[in-house]
Design an enzyme around this catalytic site. Structure first.
Site, PDB file in Angstrom:
ATOM      1  N   LYS A  34      24.835  46.462  40.762  1.00 17.90           N
ATOM      2  CA  LYS A  34      25.692  46.423  39.565  1.00 17.90           C
ATOM      3  C   LYS A  34      26.381  45.063  39.458  1.00 17.90           C
ATOM      4  O   LYS A  34      26.402  44.291  40.434  1.00 17.90           O
ATOM      5  CB  LYS A  34      26.728  47.549  39.643  1.00 17.90           C
ATOM      6  CG  LYS A  34      27.669  47.453  40.841  1.00 17.90           C
ATOM      7  CD  LYS A  34      28.465  48.739  41.040  1.00 17.90           C
ATOM      8  CE  LYS A  34      29.374  48.625  42.251  1.00 17.90           C
ATOM      9  NZ  LYS A  34      30.043  49.916  42.557  1.00 17.90           N
ATOM     10  N   ARG A 128      37.687  59.886  40.757  1.00 19.15           N
ATOM     11  CA  ARG A 128      37.295  58.784  39.896  1.00 19.15           C
ATOM     12  C   ARG A 128      36.197  59.285  38.968  1.00 19.15           C
ATOM     13  O   ARG A 128      36.446  59.592  37.809  1.00 19.15           O
ATOM     14  CB  ARG A 128      36.831  57.604  40.767  1.00 19.15           C
ATOM     15  CG  ARG A 128      36.792  56.291  40.051  1.00 19.15           C
ATOM     16  CD  ARG A 128      36.431  55.144  40.971  1.00 19.15           C
ATOM     17  NE  ARG A 128      35.063  55.197  41.458  1.00 19.15           N
ATOM     18  CZ  ARG A 128      34.413  54.162  41.999  1.00 19.15           C
ATOM     19  NH1 ARG A 128      35.049  53.000  42.144  1.00 19.15           N
ATOM     20  NH2 ARG A 128      33.177  54.275  42.423  1.00 19.15           N
ATOM     21  N   TYR A 242      49.638  20.739  38.909  1.00 21.39           N
ATOM     22  CA  TYR A 242      50.567  21.347  37.956  1.00 21.39           C
ATOM     23  C   TYR A 242      51.828  21.865  38.647  1.00 21.39           C
ATOM     24  O   TYR A 242      51.770  22.393  39.763  1.00 21.39           O
ATOM     25  CB  TYR A 242      49.891  22.516  37.237  1.00 21.39           C
ATOM     26  CG  TYR A 242      48.892  22.089  36.183  1.00 21.39           C
ATOM     27  CD1 TYR A 242      49.286  21.333  35.074  1.00 21.39           C
ATOM     28  CD2 TYR A 242      47.555  22.447  36.296  1.00 21.39           C
ATOM     29  CE1 TYR A 242      48.363  20.955  34.111  1.00 21.39           C
ATOM     30  CE2 TYR A 242      46.628  22.076  35.332  1.00 21.39           C
ATOM     31  CZ  TYR A 242      47.040  21.326  34.238  1.00 21.39           C
ATOM     32  OH  TYR A 242      46.125  20.949  33.289  1.00 21.39           O
ATOM     33  N   MET A 290      42.029  24.662  36.111  1.00 22.66           N
ATOM     34  CA  MET A 290      40.837  25.246  35.483  1.00 22.66           C
ATOM     35  C   MET A 290      39.544  24.679  36.064  1.00 22.66           C
ATOM     36  O   MET A 290      38.589  25.414  36.299  1.00 22.66           O
ATOM     37  CB  MET A 290      40.871  25.009  33.966  1.00 22.66           C
ATOM     38  CG  MET A 290      39.744  25.716  33.242  1.00 22.66           C
ATOM     39  SD  MET A 290      39.711  25.421  31.473  1.00 22.66           S
ATOM     40  CE  MET A 290      41.136  26.338  30.928  1.00 22.66           C
TER      41      MET A 290
HETATM   42  C1  LIG Z   1      29.828  50.105  43.935  1.00 20.26           C
HETATM   43  C2  LIG Z   1      29.364  51.408  44.495  1.00 20.26           C
HETATM   44  C3  LIG Z   1      28.637  51.456  45.698  1.00 20.26           C
HETATM   45  C4  LIG Z   1      28.463  50.256  46.595  1.00 20.26           C
HETATM   46  O1  LIG Z   1      29.688  50.019  47.243  1.00 20.26           O
HETATM   47  P1  LIG Z   1      29.845  48.918  48.401  1.00 20.26           P
HETATM   48  O2  LIG Z   1      31.195  49.168  48.936  1.00 20.26           O
HETATM   49  O3  LIG Z   1      29.701  47.603  47.745  1.00 20.26           O
HETATM   50  O4  LIG Z   1      28.751  49.167  49.379  1.00 20.26           O
HETATM   51  C5  LIG Z   1      28.101  52.674  46.081  1.00 20.26           C
HETATM   52  N1  LIG Z   1      28.301  53.792  45.350  1.00 20.26           N
HETATM   53  C6  LIG Z   1      29.028  53.786  44.212  1.00 20.26           C
HETATM   54  C7  LIG Z   1      29.236  55.044  43.471  1.00 20.26           C
HETATM   55  C8  LIG Z   1      29.593  52.600  43.762  1.00 20.26           C
HETATM   56  O5  LIG Z   1      30.344  52.603  42.641  1.00 20.26           O
END
Ligand SMILES: *Cc1c(COP(=O)(O)O)cnc(C)c1O
Length: 344
Positions: A34, A128, A242, A290
């Site tokens: 992702k 979640r 800055y 930046m």
């Molecule tokens: C992002 C995610 C993972 C991977 O998590 P890591 O801590 O990067 O290994 C696995 N399962 C779900 C549901 C996630 O959202």
């Protein structure tokens, strides 16, 4: 390209980490790619992992899945963690993507639009995404994967890990012929009881440690470097950057390096971060701006045109994250499109 900040991705190190996690868990590794492969490039990362044997991938968004399907072709299985939100079902099906169904409305939408291969998430305590165990549906046609996610996998001693693991073992037993996946990166290190049928690591593939610090079993994959654009000597009493973010009490030699917050160097590294330069660690002085940072190279052998390492083999990703008050995940996914990408 030389003046750009450059992110170098070591695909051999990625492959090492993939096989290390296979050896550790003794189950198939289903990589999480992702957020564009945690910023490293989902296409090159997943292409290499496929060559190493990976056949199932996870993304978060529908659009990530569509892009990945176009890049990888029809063969691999791709799950979308967001599930089947709104009107997504036709687009998911058109790209042969499998939603991870998270709640009753998503299930209704998916089945109502024709159903087909999909996964399902059970929430075992993170609150979640996913069905509460008491609300989990009966086994249904097309269900191929049941999964849950750990809230505290980076804390091995946290009792919640076993509670979630046991809750998942109980509820997933109701789906006998279905693949069971529980562990993210941290979960891969919690022992064989946490592995189930397949693991879903992200950060450890990319070189971040399972507990937020470097782990000797994993190789660094991502290296971020910036070029030294100017070297200057700052007399005592003068300030740097800055808001007079740093005031020199003694004469300092400063290297101004071409990476700033528009490249993904977090402003929270101002005055507390360090980079590897000239064979040692050098402090970031004053504010991250930046486009540039000021680095204290007093006494170090650093010249214009040299490259400093913001993270990599010498300044480890987790150490850089800790200094900036964040986690490896955020450092990687903060790297912007202005940064050049190179693949080894
Ligand atoms: C992002 C995610 C993972 C991977 O998590 P890591 O801590 O990067 O290994 C696995 N399962 C779900 C549901 C996630 O959202």
């Amino acid at each position: 390209m030389t003046a750009l900040a450059i992110l170098t991705v070591d695909l051999d190190a990625l492959s090492h980490n993939f096989h290390a996690l296979e050896a550790l868990t003794r189950v198939p590794v289903h990589p999480v790619v992702k957020a564009d492969g945690y910023g490293l490039g989902a296409t090159p990362v997943a292409t290499r992992l496929m060559a190493e044997g990976a056949r199932t991938f996870f993304v978060a968004r529908l659009t990530e899945g569509v892009t990945l399907r176009a890049a990888l072709g029809p063969e691999p299985t791709i799950y979308v963690l967001d599930g089947c939100a709104g009107e997504a079902a036709p687009a998911l099906r058109a790209a042969f993507l499998r939603p991870v169904i998270n709640h009753p409305d998503q299930l209704t939408a998916w089945l109502g639009s024709g159903g087909g291969a999909c996964g399902m998430q059970i929430d075992t305590g993170m609150n979640r995404l996913g069905f509460r165990p008491e609300d989990a549906p009966e086994p249904f046609e097309g269900l191929e994967l049941v999964m849950s996610h750990l809230a505290c996998a980076d804390e091995p001693d946290q009792p919640m890990n076993s509670r979630q693991r046991n809750a998942f073992a109980d509820i997933s037993a109701r789906y006998p012929a279905v693949l069971k996946s529980f562990a993210n990166s941290g979960g891969c290190f919690l022992g064989p009881n946490f592995a189930f049928d397949a693991v879903r690591p992200g950060i450890c593939l990319y070189g971040g440690g399972p507990e937020g610090r470097p782990d000797a079993r994993l190789k660094p994959v991502a290296t971020l470097t910036a070029e030294v654009l100017q070297v200057r000597d700052v007399p005592a009493g003068e300030s740097v950057g800055y808001s007079r973010g740093f005031v020199a009490e003694t004469p300092r030699r400063i290297g101004t390096c071409g990476a700033g917050y528009a490249d993904g160097v977090l402003r929270s590294a101002s005055g507390v971060g360090q980079v590897w330069a000239g064979g040692g660690l050098c402090p970031i002085l004053g504010r991250v701006s930046m486009d540039v940072i000021a680095v204290d190279i007093t006494g170090a052998d650093v010249s214009v045109g040299d490259r400093v390492e913001l993270f990599g083999a010498n300044r480890r990703l987790d150490e850089a994250a800790i200094a900036a008050g964040t986690i490896s995940y955020e450092l990687l996914t903060s790297i912007t499109s202005r940064v050049g990408r190179r693949y080894l």
